[in-house]
Design an enzyme around this catalytic site. Sequence first.
Site, PDB file in Angstrom:
ATOM      1  N   SER A 216     -19.547  -3.494  30.378  1.00 15.89           N
ATOM      2  CA  SER A 216     -19.593  -4.149  31.685  1.00 15.89           C
ATOM      3  C   SER A 216     -20.027  -3.226  32.813  1.00 15.89           C
ATOM      4  O   SER A 216     -19.236  -2.876  33.693  1.00 15.89           O
ATOM      5  CB  SER A 216     -18.237  -4.778  31.975  1.00 15.89           C
ATOM      6  OG  SER A 216     -17.966  -5.675  30.948  1.00 15.89           O
TER       7      SER A 216
ATOM      8  N   ASP B  60     -19.300  -8.502  30.865  1.00 15.83           N
ATOM      9  CA  ASP B  60     -18.064  -9.302  30.871  1.00 15.83           C
ATOM     10  C   ASP B  60     -18.231 -10.647  31.577  1.00 15.83           C
ATOM     11  O   ASP B  60     -17.637 -11.655  31.187  1.00 15.83           O
ATOM     12  CB  ASP B  60     -16.870  -8.514  31.454  1.00 15.83           C
ATOM     13  CG  ASP B  60     -17.155  -7.845  32.785  1.00 15.83           C
ATOM     14  OD1 ASP B  60     -18.261  -8.018  33.331  1.00 15.83           O
ATOM     15  OD2 ASP B  60     -16.256  -7.138  33.300  1.00 15.83           O
TER      16      ASP B  60
ATOM     17  N   ARG C 266     -26.949   2.199  36.291  1.00 19.23           N
ATOM     18  CA  ARG C 266     -26.086   3.227  36.872  1.00 19.23           C
ATOM     19  C   ARG C 266     -24.647   2.923  36.499  1.00 19.23           C
ATOM     20  O   ARG C 266     -24.285   1.776  36.233  1.00 19.23           O
ATOM     21  CB  ARG C 266     -26.229   3.276  38.394  1.00 19.23           C
ATOM     22  CG  ARG C 266     -25.773   2.016  39.056  1.00 19.23           C
ATOM     23  CD  ARG C 266     -26.024   1.963  40.530  1.00 19.23           C
ATOM     24  NE  ARG C 266     -25.631   0.645  40.971  1.00 19.23           N
ATOM     25  CZ  ARG C 266     -26.314  -0.457  40.748  1.00 19.23           C
ATOM     26  NH1 ARG C 266     -27.441  -0.396  40.104  1.00 19.23           N
ATOM     27  NH2 ARG C 266     -25.871  -1.630  41.153  1.00 19.23           N
TER      28      ARG C 266
HETATM   29  C1  GLC Z   1     -18.976  -3.765  37.866  1.00 12.96           C
HETATM   30  C2  GLC Z   1     -20.052  -3.666  36.787  1.00 12.96           C
HETATM   31  C3  GLC Z   1     -20.389  -5.033  36.242  1.00 12.96           C
HETATM   32  C4  GLC Z   1     -19.125  -5.760  35.797  1.00 12.96           C
HETATM   33  C5  GLC Z   1     -18.105  -5.770  36.932  1.00 12.96           C
HETATM   34  C6  GLC Z   1     -16.805  -6.412  36.508  1.00 12.96           C
HETATM   35  O1  GLC Z   1     -19.508  -4.468  38.939  1.00 12.96           O
HETATM   36  O2  GLC Z   1     -21.209  -3.071  37.338  1.00 12.96           O
HETATM   37  O3  GLC Z   1     -21.291  -4.934  35.154  1.00 12.96           O
HETATM   38  O4  GLC Z   1     -19.451  -7.064  35.424  1.00 12.96           O
HETATM   39  O5  GLC Z   1     -17.848  -4.461  37.363  1.00 12.96           O
HETATM   40  O6  GLC Z   1     -16.224  -5.731  35.444  1.00 12.96           O
END
Ligand code: GLC
Length: 482
Positions: A149, A202, A164
Amino acid sequence: MEAGSFVDVPKDLLGEIERLEKLFTIDTAKLKQITERFVGELEKGLTNEGGSIPMNPTWVMSYPNGYETGTFLALDMGGTNLRVCQITLTEQKSEFDIIQSKYRLPEELKTGDADELWEYIADCLMQFIETHHGDTSKLDKLPLGFTFSYPATQNYIDEGILQRWTKGFDIPGVEGHNVVPMFEEALARRGVPIKLTALINDTTGTLIASAYTDTKMKIGCIFGTGCNAAYMEDCGSIPKLAHLNLPPETPMAINCEWGAFDNEHVVLPQTPYDIIIDKDSPRPGQQAFEKMIAGLYLGEIFRLIMVDLHDNHETHIFANQDISKLRKAYSLDSSFLSAIEEDPFENLSETAELFQSKLDIRANGPELELIRRAAELIGTRAARLSACGVAAISIKKGYETCHVGADGSVFNKYPHFKARGAQGLREILDWPEKEDPKADDPIEVLAAEDGSGVGAALIAALTLQRVQAGNMHGILHPENFK
Ligand code: GLC
């Protein structure tokens, strides 16, 4: 008592409370202005020029119909834990069985060496498989959906290039690289019998898992350590994929990565505390929206306010006390704010005990009032801002009614987050006041199904189905689907 010792008594803190209220309150007009820009930014992210919101196509190209079947492993690398699950999607419509284990993700791995991280994950998977399958030498490779995520381009298995790190991770040598081969190499080195069939965000998992049991679910959100959403777009509305000539009506789940909204600071009203959060983070200038909403930052915003009011203002809260514990960055997480907001007592005695036990600080009555109000302001701002994102996707897609599946510690545990978010949506979308307080809102944000478990399994199953039907878009290793 010596004369003059009363100078230690804090002055009336009302003025400070009012200052904080001005800084943190987002009124209806501002909510609408933020939402309007948000809609435009979602659109921009889908074009070739791009914008600050990445809008990553995920190659999840259909909703589930409830009749998906099969057994899959799922791995969730979240902000705090690793979770490994085995999910069986049963013949029964929308039903599943799940077994799962959690492993701690050691803090030092989040800023350590990439190989160590991947090998730690491979070891956890091996442990899980050995526990539940016994002798691994005779096993066929098990299909795995990996919920990773973080913003990764086109989040699918041939393009899992990490844009990133977010959420406080800072591991060198991974940004700009494809995480899939790194992960696969670690599995091979450790002899883990797994084939990776899907790399998942996620939010996408949440969207798909929620849509499996409720066809009204159109958006998947996470309000946890990070903050983000996914929704289903039509390929015809994604100019940056035009070169692929996909049928315009074909659905494509988009992982928005909306945490990056307004990195250029056009509409979000930043307080001095937000500016410090950003400056001291591993990635200044990134994730502007997320830094005002996500659980990782809420406690830190609060801590910065407290330190500021002790050091820099006439008020000098906690005067003549040693606040060294309070000075430790990121020492208060959002559960600390939750506890303050949940204090049921008029005299805020639980909050007083909390300050005493956790921080060695004695807070007097007016200070406790200020503490409570600061927590409310931070929590309310987060919930109202989150509504801007939900409203923006709904407006972009023309959804006047739908369900939104939400997950994450802030959504599930932070007091009043849901009600404050719902109130924000009402103001942005001009819904009339409810006559029956129990009636549903046109757009309801509801607790989601388990996205990184069931969602990951469903996405692995949907991918398998479409590959078998000849749709090979985004597939690096067709042999993993045999
Ligand atoms: C951050 C991550 C993203 C994820 C979110 C919730 O924003 O960059 O990919 O979905 O956290 O976990």
